[in-house]
Structures are given as C-alpha cells and as structure tokens.
Design a protein around this motif. Sequence first.
Motif, PDB file in Angstrom:
ATOM      1  N   SER A  62       0.827  -1.215   0.000  1.00  0.00           N
ATOM      2  CA  SER A  62       0.000   0.000   0.000  1.00  0.00           C
ATOM      3  C   SER A  62       0.858   1.260   0.000  1.00  0.00           C
ATOM      4  N   ILE A  63       0.378   2.240  -0.730  1.00  0.00           N
ATOM      5  CA  ILE A  63       1.018   3.557  -0.786  1.00  0.00           C
ATOM      6  C   ILE A  63       0.044   4.541  -0.149  1.00  0.00           C
ATOM      7  N   GLY A  64       0.453   5.148   0.942  1.00  0.00           N
ATOM      8  CA  GLY A  64      -0.445   5.968   1.745  1.00  0.00           C
ATOM      9  C   GLY A  64      -0.857   7.278   1.099  1.00  0.00           C
ATOM     10  N   ASP A  65      -1.839   7.928   1.712  1.00  0.00           N
ATOM     11  CA  ASP A  65      -2.331   9.216   1.230  1.00  0.00           C
ATOM     12  C   ASP A  65      -1.200  10.245   1.187  1.00  0.00           C
ATOM     13  N   SER A  66      -1.142  10.972   0.089  1.00  0.00           N
ATOM     14  CA  SER A  66      -0.171  12.065  -0.084  1.00  0.00           C
ATOM     15  C   SER A  66       1.273  11.614   0.084  1.00  0.00           C
ATOM     16  N   ALA A  67       1.536  10.343  -0.163  1.00  0.00           N
ATOM     17  CA  ALA A  67       2.876   9.790   0.056  1.00  0.00           C
ATOM     18  C   ALA A  67       3.948  10.533  -0.740  1.00  0.00           C
ATOM     19  N   PHE A  68       3.641  10.886  -1.984  1.00  0.00           N
ATOM     20  CA  PHE A  68       4.597  11.603  -2.837  1.00  0.00           C
ATOM     21  C   PHE A  68       4.025  12.958  -3.284  1.00  0.00           C
ATOM     22  N   TYR A  69       3.224  13.524  -2.460  1.00  0.00           N
ATOM     23  CA  TYR A  69       2.562  14.802  -2.733  1.00  0.00           C
ATOM     24  C   TYR A  69       3.604  15.874  -3.042  1.00  0.00           C
ATOM     25  N   TYR A  70       3.408  16.540  -4.182  1.00  0.00           N
ATOM     26  CA  TYR A  70       4.238  17.670  -4.586  1.00  0.00           C
ATOM     27  C   TYR A  70       5.714  17.309  -4.784  1.00  0.00           C
ATOM     28  N   CYS A  71       5.977  16.082  -5.226  1.00  0.00           N
ATOM     29  CA  CYS A  71       7.348  15.717  -5.624  1.00  0.00           C
ATOM     30  C   CYS A  71       7.512  16.168  -7.069  1.00  0.00           C
ATOM     31  N   THR A  72       7.756  17.421  -7.237  1.00  0.00           N
ATOM     32  CA  THR A  72       7.685  18.062  -8.556  1.00  0.00           C
ATOM     33  C   THR A  72       8.812  17.670  -9.501  1.00  0.00           C
ATOM     34  N   SER A  73       9.863  16.999  -9.012  1.00  0.00           N
ATOM     35  CA  SER A  73      10.970  16.571  -9.875  1.00  0.00           C
ATOM     36  C   SER A  73      10.896  15.093 -10.255  1.00  0.00           C
ATOM     37  N   LEU A  74       9.931  14.381  -9.698  1.00  0.00           N
ATOM     38  CA  LEU A  74       9.781  12.949  -9.981  1.00  0.00           C
ATOM     39  C   LEU A  74       9.271  12.758 -11.404  1.00  0.00           C
ATOM     40  N   THR A  75      10.052  12.018 -12.233  1.00  0.00           N
ATOM     41  CA  THR A  75       9.723  11.908 -13.664  1.00  0.00           C
ATOM     42  C   THR A  75       8.990  10.624 -14.032  1.00  0.00           C
ATOM     43  N   SER A  76       9.233   9.566 -13.312  1.00  0.00           N
ATOM     44  CA  SER A  76       8.544   8.307 -13.632  1.00  0.00           C
ATOM     45  C   SER A  76       8.461   7.439 -12.390  1.00  0.00           C
ATOM     46  N   VAL A  77       7.465   6.586 -12.380  1.00  0.00           N
ATOM     47  CA  VAL A  77       7.304   5.675 -11.254  1.00  0.00           C
ATOM     48  C   VAL A  77       6.674   4.378 -11.749  1.00  0.00           C
ATOM     49  N   THR A  78       7.225   3.277 -11.277  1.00  0.00           N
ATOM     50  CA  THR A  78       6.661   1.957 -11.569  1.00  0.00           C
ATOM     51  C   THR A  78       6.134   1.377 -10.262  1.00  0.00           C
ATOM     52  N   ILE A  79       4.858   1.127 -10.251  1.00  0.00           N
ATOM     53  CA  ILE A  79       4.223   0.573  -9.056  1.00  0.00           C
ATOM     54  C   ILE A  79       4.217  -0.949  -9.183  1.00  0.00           C
ATOM     55  N   PRO A  80       4.770  -1.666  -8.221  1.00  0.00           N
ATOM     56  CA  PRO A  80       4.898  -3.126  -8.351  1.00  0.00           C
ATOM     57  C   PRO A  80       3.566  -3.857  -8.239  1.00  0.00           C
ATOM     58  N   ASN A  81       3.583  -5.114  -8.651  1.00  0.00           N
ATOM     59  CA  ASN A  81       2.375  -5.951  -8.662  1.00  0.00           C
ATOM     60  C   ASN A  81       1.832  -6.271  -7.279  1.00  0.00           C
ATOM     61  N   SER A  82       2.608  -5.980  -6.260  1.00  0.00           N
ATOM     62  CA  SER A  82       2.161  -6.280  -4.900  1.00  0.00           C
ATOM     63  C   SER A  82       1.198  -5.220  -4.354  1.00  0.00           C
ATOM     64  N   VAL A  83       1.216  -4.029  -4.930  1.00  0.00           N
ATOM     65  CA  VAL A  83       0.393  -2.919  -4.417  1.00  0.00           C
ATOM     66  C   VAL A  83      -1.070  -3.139  -4.783  1.00  0.00           C
ATOM     67  N   THR A  84      -1.945  -2.994  -3.807  1.00  0.00           N
ATOM     68  CA  THR A  84      -3.382  -3.185  -4.040  1.00  0.00           C
ATOM     69  C   THR A  84      -4.153  -1.870  -4.023  1.00  0.00           C
ATOM     70  N   SER A  85      -3.591  -0.854  -3.369  1.00  0.00           N
ATOM     71  CA  SER A  85      -4.298   0.426  -3.334  1.00  0.00           C
ATOM     72  C   SER A  85      -3.325   1.592  -3.414  1.00  0.00           C
ATOM     73  N   ILE A  86      -3.746   2.623  -4.148  1.00  0.00           N
ATOM     74  CA  ILE A  86      -2.977   3.862  -4.251  1.00  0.00           C
ATOM     75  C   ILE A  86      -3.776   4.930  -3.514  1.00  0.00           C
ATOM     76  N   GLY A  87      -3.201   5.478  -2.480  1.00  0.00           N
ATOM     77  CA  GLY A  87      -3.924   6.374  -1.586  1.00  0.00           C
ATOM     78  C   GLY A  87      -4.319   7.694  -2.207  1.00  0.00           C
ATOM     79  N   ASN A  88      -5.164   8.413  -1.495  1.00  0.00           N
ATOM     80  CA  ASN A  88      -5.603   9.735  -1.933  1.00  0.00           C
ATOM     81  C   ASN A  88      -4.399  10.680  -2.081  1.00  0.00           C
ATOM     82  N   ALA A  89      -4.378  11.388  -3.209  1.00  0.00           N
ATOM     83  CA  ALA A  89      -3.329  12.384  -3.474  1.00  0.00           C
ATOM     84  C   ALA A  89      -1.923  11.793  -3.391  1.00  0.00           C
ATOM     85  N   ALA A  90      -1.793  10.483  -3.615  1.00  0.00           N
ATOM     86  CA  ALA A  90      -0.495   9.818  -3.471  1.00  0.00           C
ATOM     87  C   ALA A  90       0.578  10.465  -4.336  1.00  0.00           C
ATOM     88  N   PHE A  91       0.217  10.859  -5.553  1.00  0.00           N
ATOM     89  CA  PHE A  91       1.173  11.508  -6.463  1.00  0.00           C
ATOM     90  C   PHE A  91       0.642  12.882  -6.900  1.00  0.00           C
TER      91      PHE A  91
END
Length: 400
Positions: free
Chosen positions: A214-243
């Motif tokens: 699980s990736i929690g709410d606002s986990a990567f909120y406002y990471c303005t330099s992040l260019t790409s992300v691969t979410i693995p097959n184990s994740v079942t939920s992407i939290g509110n405002a995670a990215f």
Amino acid sequence: MKKLLTMLLCLVLAASCAFGVAACTPTADGDDAGIVTPGGDEETPGGDEETPGGDEEQPGGDEEQPGGDEETPGGDEEQPGGDEETPGGDEETPGGDEEQPGGDEETPGGDEETPGGDEEPEPELPASEGLSFALNDDGASYAVRGIGTCTDTNVVIPSKYDGLPVTSIGDYAFYDCSSLTSITIPDSVTTIGEYAFYYCSNLTSIVIPDSVTSIGDSAFYYCTSLTSVTIPNSVTSIGNAAFYYCTSLTSVTIPDSVTTIGDEAFSGCTSLTSVTIPDSVTTIGDSAFSRCSRLTSVTIGDSVTTIGDYAFSGCINLTSITIPDSVTSIGNAAFRDCSSLTSVTIGDSVTFIGYAAFRTCYNLTTVCYTGSEEEWAQIEIGDRNDELLDAEIVFNYTGE
C-alpha cells in the motif's frame, strides 16, 4: 638396456666358445681327435672323460654364468619394474595433478558463489547513517520515523535495524526533505505511510519494491521533480493524493494488482500524457486524474464500475474516451472542461451520469451508446450536460 645385456651375453658365450676351442687345439688332427685327448690308452680317455666332465662342469659354470647373467637381466627386469613403479609414481603425480584441477574446480565454485553474491547488490548497499527509527506496535519490526541526523541526498534505507526488520516508512518520515534526490527502499518494507515523502521537491528517482502492498495518502505529494514511477504488482491500493501535483511525472505504470485508485491520486500531473487503468481496478476516485492537462490517451479497464466526481476534469487535451460496459456511474463533473473531447463511447450498463459531467466539452460532437434508444432514455442524467445531449447519439453501437 636389453640390447646391452644381449651383447654381454653374446660376449660371454663367445668367450666360452673360444676357451673350448683353445682346449681342443693340441689334438686337432681330425674330427674325432677334437673330441678326446690322444693317448691311445683307454684309461686316458677315461681321464679325458673326466676332463670333459670338468669341461662339462666348466660349461656348467658357464651355464651358471649365463644364469648369473640371466639374474642380471632379471635384476634389470626388476629395474624396469622399478621404472614401471616410477611411471606408477608418475601416475600418482598426475593423480596429484588431477587433485590440483579438482582444487581448481573448487576455485570456480568459489567464483560461482561470487556471482551469487553479486546478485544481491541492493541489500548489501551501505545504509544511510543517522536515520531515525521507531519500534512498531508488534514489537518485532521497525519503521523509519524520520531523516534524523542523516545528511545524505541519496538515502538508502536498511532492511534491518537493531537486529529486527524494517517493514514500513512511517507517516511524515521524509516530510519536506527538499535536499533528497533519490531513495532506495529494501524488500522488507510493506507499507509507505501517509505524507512519507511530502514536498520532496528534488526527488527524481524512486524504486518501489515488490514487497510494498500500500502507498499511503499524499505519500509523494508535490514531488515536482519525480519523472517516472513503476508501481509493483504487490500494491493493491494507491492512496488519496499519493502523487498529487507531481508535475514532472511523464509516465506511470499501474499493475493488475491495484483495485482502488484514490481521490486526487494523480491530480495535477501536468506532464502525464497517457494512462492505462488495468482490469483489476473497480473504482477511480474523485479527481483522480483531474487537471492532467497533457493527457491525450486514457484506457479504462473492464472491471471499473464507478468513475468518481471530477475524475478527468480539466484534461484539456483528451480527445476521446471509451467508458466500458462495466461502468454503472459517471460522477459529477467527471469530464468537465475537457475542451478537446470530440467523441465518447458509453456502455449500456451506465445508469447515472452526474451533474455537469460533460460541461464545457464544447467540441463533443458524437456519443456512441452501446444500448438502445429506450435504454438511453432510462439513464438518469444530471443538469448542465447540454453538450452531451446536443451531440449526435449513435444507438446500438458495436464499435464498427
């Protein structure tokens, strides 16, 4: 050696023959005279018979002499035997050599272990020092609590702390760490907490391991330099405002394991150009992809039943959208301000289209509906959907 022995034996025999000839020379006057000593007496031959007896003993001695010579070859034969033992020793020497290759075979074995060690480089990376940890409620694992005194810009989280596994990145752990540029998360971590990397504005790279569920709410909120992300097959939920507002994010891979995409999960990702929502997802949260102004392509999986309010509002470069038959509800303002939208396909399972769902979609000209006109009339359509209702509606659409 055998030739030398043969020559010696021939010389001995030749010497014996010469000795015999010399003994017979005084009586040489015929063939018979050469056999017995002349004297005319019968006793003399008797004595002579003894003499030959002595001569017979002499050759006997000579026969013993060859016998001795035969023993000499025998000794020589033993020497070859010794030589045979020497090769035997030589055979043992290769045997030793064979053991040396065996040792060499163990050396490659060691080399095979070395690559085996090379297959685990990430866990062996030196962990960043100074990070702060807190014991979890289970008393058997730790969570990263904060940056602590760590000054690294490339942070490596250890898999263990104080002998126990590190299983989570706690809420607010790296909150507003603007100097952080990359983070390495070990396979022991299963949870990334709320606001874990909130406002890490210089974070450019992150690898989320397969262990994370699980990736929690606002986990990567406002990471303005992040260019790409691969979410693995184990994740079942992407939290509110995670990215939320990851304005440099150009691509994202959502795996089949995800069932829920939270509210505003990718809202404001203005560099995101395409997204595929897998069949495993059942709910697209409110404003999940709102204001993704460069988004031109969206694929919605066949398991989605609900498209939340404002889910794709403000996607001004989106030109078409297909809403699968699995969807029953299109939320309020779901596609509001999608000013480039020219066509939309709506499945016959839809029973509700919310308020202003297609408001200000001024270029919408065609609606392809897979159901009949009668079924269309049964749909509850909210106010402020004039753009939708004014478009040409194609009933019983089959995709051709």
